[in-house]
Scaffold this motif. Structure first.
Motif, PDB file in Angstrom:
ATOM      1  N   VAL A 267     -11.542  -9.804  14.623  1.00 24.15           N
ATOM      2  CA  VAL A 267     -12.639  -8.945  14.141  1.00 24.15           C
ATOM      3  C   VAL A 267     -12.366  -7.483  14.494  1.00 24.15           C
ATOM      4  CG1 VAL A 267     -15.085  -8.394  14.429  1.00 24.15           C
ATOM      5  CG2 VAL A 267     -14.364 -10.763  14.162  1.00 24.15           C
ATOM      6  N   ALA A 268     -11.886  -7.235  15.722  1.00 21.79           N
ATOM      7  CA  ALA A 268     -11.577  -5.856  16.127  1.00 21.79           C
ATOM      8  C   ALA A 268     -10.516  -5.247  15.212  1.00 21.79           C
ATOM      9  CB  ALA A 268     -11.105  -5.825  17.587  1.00 21.79           C
ATOM     10  N   ALA A 269      -9.502  -6.050  14.875  1.00 24.34           N
ATOM     11  CA  ALA A 269      -8.439  -5.559  13.995  1.00 24.34           C
ATOM     12  C   ALA A 269      -8.985  -5.217  12.609  1.00 24.34           C
ATOM     13  CB  ALA A 269      -7.328  -6.608  13.877  1.00 24.34           C
ATOM     14  N   VAL A 270      -9.859  -6.078  12.088  1.00 21.18           N
ATOM     15  CA  VAL A 270     -10.466  -5.816  10.769  1.00 21.18           C
ATOM     16  C   VAL A 270     -11.314  -4.547  10.812  1.00 21.18           C
ATOM     17  CG1 VAL A 270     -12.130  -6.657   9.071  1.00 21.18           C
ATOM     18  CG2 VAL A 270     -10.420  -8.216  10.009  1.00 21.18           C
ATOM     19  N   ILE A 271     -12.132  -4.405  11.858  1.00 18.98           N
ATOM     20  CA  ILE A 271     -12.998  -3.225  11.993  1.00 18.98           C
ATOM     21  C   ILE A 271     -12.162  -1.949  12.077  1.00 18.98           C
ATOM     22  CG2 ILE A 271     -14.590  -2.039  13.554  1.00 18.98           C
ATOM     23  CD1 ILE A 271     -15.992  -4.183  12.061  1.00 18.98           C
ATOM     24  N   ILE A 272     -11.086  -2.003  12.880  1.00 23.55           N
ATOM     25  CA  ILE A 272     -10.234  -0.819  13.046  1.00 23.55           C
ATOM     26  C   ILE A 272      -9.561  -0.442  11.731  1.00 23.55           C
ATOM     27  CG2 ILE A 272      -8.144   0.069  14.187  1.00 23.55           C
ATOM     28  CD1 ILE A 272      -8.946  -1.754  16.589  1.00 23.55           C
ATOM     29  N   MET A 273      -9.030  -1.442  11.021  1.00 25.39           N
ATOM     30  CA  MET A 273      -8.378  -1.171   9.739  1.00 25.39           C
ATOM     31  C   MET A 273      -9.367  -0.595   8.729  1.00 25.39           C
ATOM     32  SD  MET A 273      -5.181  -1.890  10.063  1.00 25.39           S
ATOM     33  CE  MET A 273      -5.378  -1.272  11.741  1.00 25.39           C
ATOM     34  N   MET A 274     -10.587  -1.156   8.700  1.00 23.87           N
ATOM     35  CA  MET A 274     -11.620  -0.661   7.800  1.00 23.87           C
ATOM     36  C   MET A 274     -12.012   0.766   8.169  1.00 23.87           C
ATOM     37  SD  MET A 274     -12.488  -2.736   5.368  1.00 23.87           S
ATOM     38  CE  MET A 274     -14.052  -1.978   4.936  1.00 23.87           C
ATOM     39  N   ALA A 275     -12.141   1.017   9.472  1.00 25.56           N
ATOM     40  CA  ALA A 275     -12.563   2.340   9.929  1.00 25.56           C
ATOM     41  C   ALA A 275     -11.534   3.399   9.571  1.00 25.56           C
ATOM     42  CB  ALA A 275     -12.791   2.317  11.445  1.00 25.56           C
ATOM     43  N   ILE A 276     -10.252   3.098   9.811  1.00 25.71           N
ATOM     44  CA  ILE A 276      -9.198   4.066   9.505  1.00 25.71           C
ATOM     45  C   ILE A 276      -9.077   4.270   7.993  1.00 25.71           C
ATOM     46  CG2 ILE A 276      -6.709   4.473   9.606  1.00 25.71           C
ATOM     47  CD1 ILE A 276      -6.700   3.106  12.332  1.00 25.71           C
ATOM     48  N   GLY A 277      -9.148   3.160   7.246  1.00 22.90           N
ATOM     49  CA  GLY A 277      -9.057   3.274   5.791  1.00 22.90           C
ATOM     50  C   GLY A 277     -10.210   4.064   5.205  1.00 22.90           C
ATOM     51  N   GLN A 278     -11.435   3.753   5.639  1.00 22.16           N
ATOM     52  CA  GLN A 278     -12.614   4.453   5.130  1.00 22.16           C
ATOM     53  C   GLN A 278     -12.611   5.908   5.574  1.00 22.16           C
ATOM     54  OE1 GLN A 278     -14.634   3.001   3.068  1.00 22.16           O
ATOM     55  NE2 GLN A 278     -16.226   4.554   2.852  1.00 22.16           N
ATOM     56  N   GLY A 279     -12.205   6.143   6.836  1.00 24.94           N
ATOM     57  CA  GLY A 279     -12.146   7.519   7.342  1.00 24.94           C
ATOM     58  C   GLY A 279     -11.140   8.361   6.588  1.00 24.94           C
ATOM     59  N   SER A 280      -9.977   7.773   6.314  1.00 29.60           N
ATOM     60  CA  SER A 280      -8.949   8.489   5.562  1.00 29.60           C
ATOM     61  C   SER A 280      -9.426   8.809   4.152  1.00 29.60           C
ATOM     62  CB  SER A 280      -7.661   7.656   5.500  1.00 29.60           C
ATOM     63  OG  SER A 280      -7.158   7.406   6.793  1.00 29.60           O
ATOM     64  N   LYS A 281     -10.112   7.845   3.546  1.00 32.53           N
ATOM     65  CA  LYS A 281     -10.641   8.044   2.190  1.00 32.53           C
ATOM     66  C   LYS A 281     -11.646   9.186   2.173  1.00 32.53           C
ATOM     67  CE  LYS A 281     -13.296   5.559  -1.354  1.00 32.53           C
ATOM     68  NZ  LYS A 281     -13.893   4.250  -1.712  1.00 32.53           N
ATOM     69  N   GLU A 282     -12.580   9.187   3.138  1.00 32.42           N
ATOM     70  CA  GLU A 282     -13.586  10.242   3.192  1.00 32.42           C
ATOM     71  C   GLU A 282     -12.950  11.593   3.497  1.00 32.42           C
ATOM     72  OE1 GLU A 282     -16.506   9.024   6.011  1.00 32.42           O
ATOM     73  OE2 GLU A 282     -17.229   7.339   4.802  1.00 32.42           O
ATOM     74  N   SER A 283     -11.926  11.585   4.357  1.00 33.31           N
ATOM     75  CA  SER A 283     -11.235  12.826   4.700  1.00 33.31           C
ATOM     76  C   SER A 283     -10.546  13.428   3.482  1.00 33.31           C
ATOM     77  CB  SER A 283     -10.212  12.565   5.810  1.00 33.31           C
ATOM     78  OG  SER A 283      -9.480  13.729   6.103  1.00 33.31           O
TER      79      SER A 283
ATOM     80  N   MET B 142      -6.876   0.272  -1.999  1.00 34.30           N
ATOM     81  CA  MET B 142      -5.852  -0.772  -2.084  1.00 34.30           C
ATOM     82  C   MET B 142      -5.115  -0.931  -0.748  1.00 34.30           C
ATOM     83  SD  MET B 142      -4.474  -3.100  -3.858  1.00 34.30           S
ATOM     84  CE  MET B 142      -5.176  -2.707  -5.478  1.00 34.30           C
ATOM     85  N   ILE B 143      -4.785   0.207  -0.129  1.00 37.32           N
ATOM     86  CA  ILE B 143      -4.096   0.159   1.170  1.00 37.32           C
ATOM     87  C   ILE B 143      -5.000  -0.497   2.215  1.00 37.32           C
ATOM     88  CG2 ILE B 143      -3.189   1.582   3.062  1.00 37.32           C
ATOM     89  CD1 ILE B 143      -2.274   3.589   0.937  1.00 37.32           C
ATOM     90  N   THR B 144      -6.293  -0.136   2.189  1.00 41.05           N
ATOM     91  CA  THR B 144      -7.249  -0.711   3.146  1.00 41.05           C
ATOM     92  C   THR B 144      -7.369  -2.215   2.967  1.00 41.05           C
ATOM     93  OG1 THR B 144      -8.522   1.360   3.183  1.00 41.05           O
ATOM     94  CG2 THR B 144      -9.623  -0.626   3.982  1.00 41.05           C
ATOM     95  N   ILE B 145      -7.431  -2.667   1.716  1.00 45.91           N
ATOM     96  CA  ILE B 145      -7.534  -4.106   1.437  1.00 45.91           C
ATOM     97  C   ILE B 145      -6.321  -4.845   1.985  1.00 45.91           C
ATOM     98  CG2 ILE B 145      -7.473  -5.826  -0.414  1.00 45.91           C
ATOM     99  CD1 ILE B 145      -9.227  -3.902  -2.054  1.00 45.91           C
ATOM    100  N   ILE B 146      -5.133  -4.283   1.772  1.00 40.55           N
ATOM    101  CA  ILE B 146      -3.903  -4.913   2.267  1.00 40.55           C
ATOM    102  C   ILE B 146      -3.937  -5.027   3.790  1.00 40.55           C
ATOM    103  CG2 ILE B 146      -1.401  -4.631   2.484  1.00 40.55           C
ATOM    104  CD1 ILE B 146      -1.457  -3.322  -0.301  1.00 40.55           C
ATOM    105  N   LEU B 147      -4.361  -3.943   4.454  1.00 37.79           N
ATOM    106  CA  LEU B 147      -4.421  -3.946   5.918  1.00 37.79           C
ATOM    107  C   LEU B 147      -5.456  -4.940   6.429  1.00 37.79           C
ATOM    108  CD1 LEU B 147      -4.206  -0.094   6.634  1.00 37.79           C
ATOM    109  CD2 LEU B 147      -2.419  -1.792   6.991  1.00 37.79           C
ATOM    110  N   VAL B 148      -6.616  -4.988   5.755  1.00 41.29           N
ATOM    111  CA  VAL B 148      -7.680  -5.902   6.181  1.00 41.29           C
ATOM    112  C   VAL B 148      -7.262  -7.357   5.991  1.00 41.29           C
ATOM    113  CG1 VAL B 148     -10.009  -6.715   5.640  1.00 41.29           C
ATOM    114  CG2 VAL B 148      -9.569  -4.270   5.850  1.00 41.29           C
TER     115      VAL B 148
END
Length: 409
Positions: A32-48, A282-288
């Motif tokens: 779960v921590a890995a999924v949350i971290i991947m989602m957070a980085i992916g979403q943060g990068s997208k918003e940035s 797409m990158i976020t989905i792959i990581l998740v």
């Protein structure tokens, strides 16, 4: 069936084997921590990235000459990159309705020098409207005007990086003369700092001069590298693109029914934002998905531990059945234990993931944003894993023969 009583029995059973229960949870926590971290980085990068592109103007339209490569990657004739002429710029200015600002662009890279100091930069030949299009602000001095355009004046507005590299602290650059490829330019303005963008490019390492000056004195060319425009509103960007296409097709004598392709391309900032967002999704989905495999492994671990627990508690199961507990009640008890381990691990995993995501932001400066829905999804997935991988052990416990279970040693 008393659900509350079953819950108490399940909590007692889990707490009696703290270390084993924790080790069972550990896989869920990590997953779960890995999924949350991947989602957070992916979403943060997208918003940035979206925020970065927004600083350039969400209604920005860029006209470029024909593609520099043809089918199969074969380079086209160099003349295909020289299709944007001053006449096109004049026609756009005269006929535009859905476009507010227009600026032709010619650029060149090289060394800019002041005294015994120099630095590498890019000079952009633009019109005064360029600052409005790209949302630039003048911090000191002024921008060049239409009179400077007509005279091909050797004046420039520079970014903070050039000021720091050439003049240093406490020196006012306004009125000073710098040289770009041996051509002297008088500094008349300093741009407000924008810093680095998401691609690591220094936005303050820029020099802006009248486009006529750059065309005649530096680039020695009669065509534009591109033409930048801004639509009246972001919502009218598509309509503005159609208007510009029609104006340029007329200017280039391309008939609508001729079947000839355009020798120019028009791209909107909104289109670029959408493309970048899709790529990041797409990158976020792959990581998740990669991180989610650890949840599968964790579920198998829970099933294994629960099977061991059923075997160890065979006699207890037999005694409960002997005093009236049904197979359904027994199976529910083990299912609740499995869900309890899984959901508790999910809760700890969410906390761990959020803490690490915040640590990544503070220590490494990486963009991170934990979407709220990802937390709810994590709990839902954990509950599903608890039911899915707890079913087989619960079924095994429910199908035991009470007599044989009591005799079990």
């Amino acid at each position: 069936m008393d659900i509350l009583n079953l819950l108490k029995v399940s909590i007692h059973a889990v707490s009696n084997n703290k270390m084993r229960s924790f080790l069972s949870m550990l896989g869920i926590i990590i997953g779960v921590a890995a999924v949350i971290i991947m989602m957070a980085i992916g979403q943060g990068s997208k918003e940035s990235i979206r925020s970065e592109l927004s600083t350039m103007g969400t209604n920005l339209l860029t006209i470029r000459p024909g593609a520099d490569t043809g089918p199969g990657g074969v380079r086209q004739d160099p003349s295909a990159m020289q299709t944007l002429k001053p006449a096109d710029y004049e026609k756009i200015l005269a006929e535009k309705k859905l476009v507010t600002n227009v600026s032709p662009e010619v650029n060149a890279s090289g060394q800019v020098v002041f005294g015994n100091k120099n630095t590498s930069t890019t000079v952009y030949g633009e019109s005064p409207e360029y600052l409005n299009i790209k949302l630039w602000d003048i911090e000191e001095g002024v921008c060049f005007n239409e009179e400077d355009i007509k005279k091909s004046a050797k004046v420039a507005v520079i970014g903070k990086t050039i000021v720091d590299e050439l003049f240093g602290e406490g020196v006012d650059p306004i009125g000073k003369t710098i040289r770009f490829k041996s051509i002297p330019f008088r500094v008349i303005g300093v741009l407000k700092s924008k810093g680095y963008n998401s691609w690591g490019m220094d936005q303050d390492n820029v020099m802006i001069a009248p486009y006529t000056t750059v065309m005649k004195r530096i680039a020695a060319q009669t065509f534009f590298s591109s033409i930048n425009c801004s639509a009246v509103t972001e919502e009218l960007s598509d309509a503005a693109i159609e208007e510009l296409q029609q104006i340029l097709r007329e200017s280039h004598k391309i008939k609508d029914n001729s079947g000839d392709s355009d020798d120019f391309q028009i791209r909107s900032q909104a289109e670029m934002m959408e493309t970048m967002s899709s790529t990041m999704d797409m990158i976020t989905i792959i990581l998740v998905v990669a991180a989610a495999f650890s949840l599968l492994v964790a579920g198998i671990g829970i099933m294994n531990i629960m099977l061991v627990s059923v075997t160890e508690r065979t006699k207890e199961i037999g005694l409960r059945m002997a005093v009236g507990a049904t197979g359904f009640v027994i199976s529910m008890q083990f299912l609740i234990e499995s869900i309890l381990i899984s959901v508790t691990g999910g809760f700890l995993g969410v906390i761990t993931g959020c803490v690490i995501a915040e640590f990544v932001v503070t220590q490494f400066g990486m963009p991170s944003s934990v979407p709220m829905w990802s937390i709810w999804v994590s709990f839902a997935v954990c509950s599903f894993i608890g039911v899915l991988f707890g079913y087989i052990p619960a079924r095994k416990a429910a199908n035991m023969d009470p007599i044989e279970a009591i005799r079990h040693e």
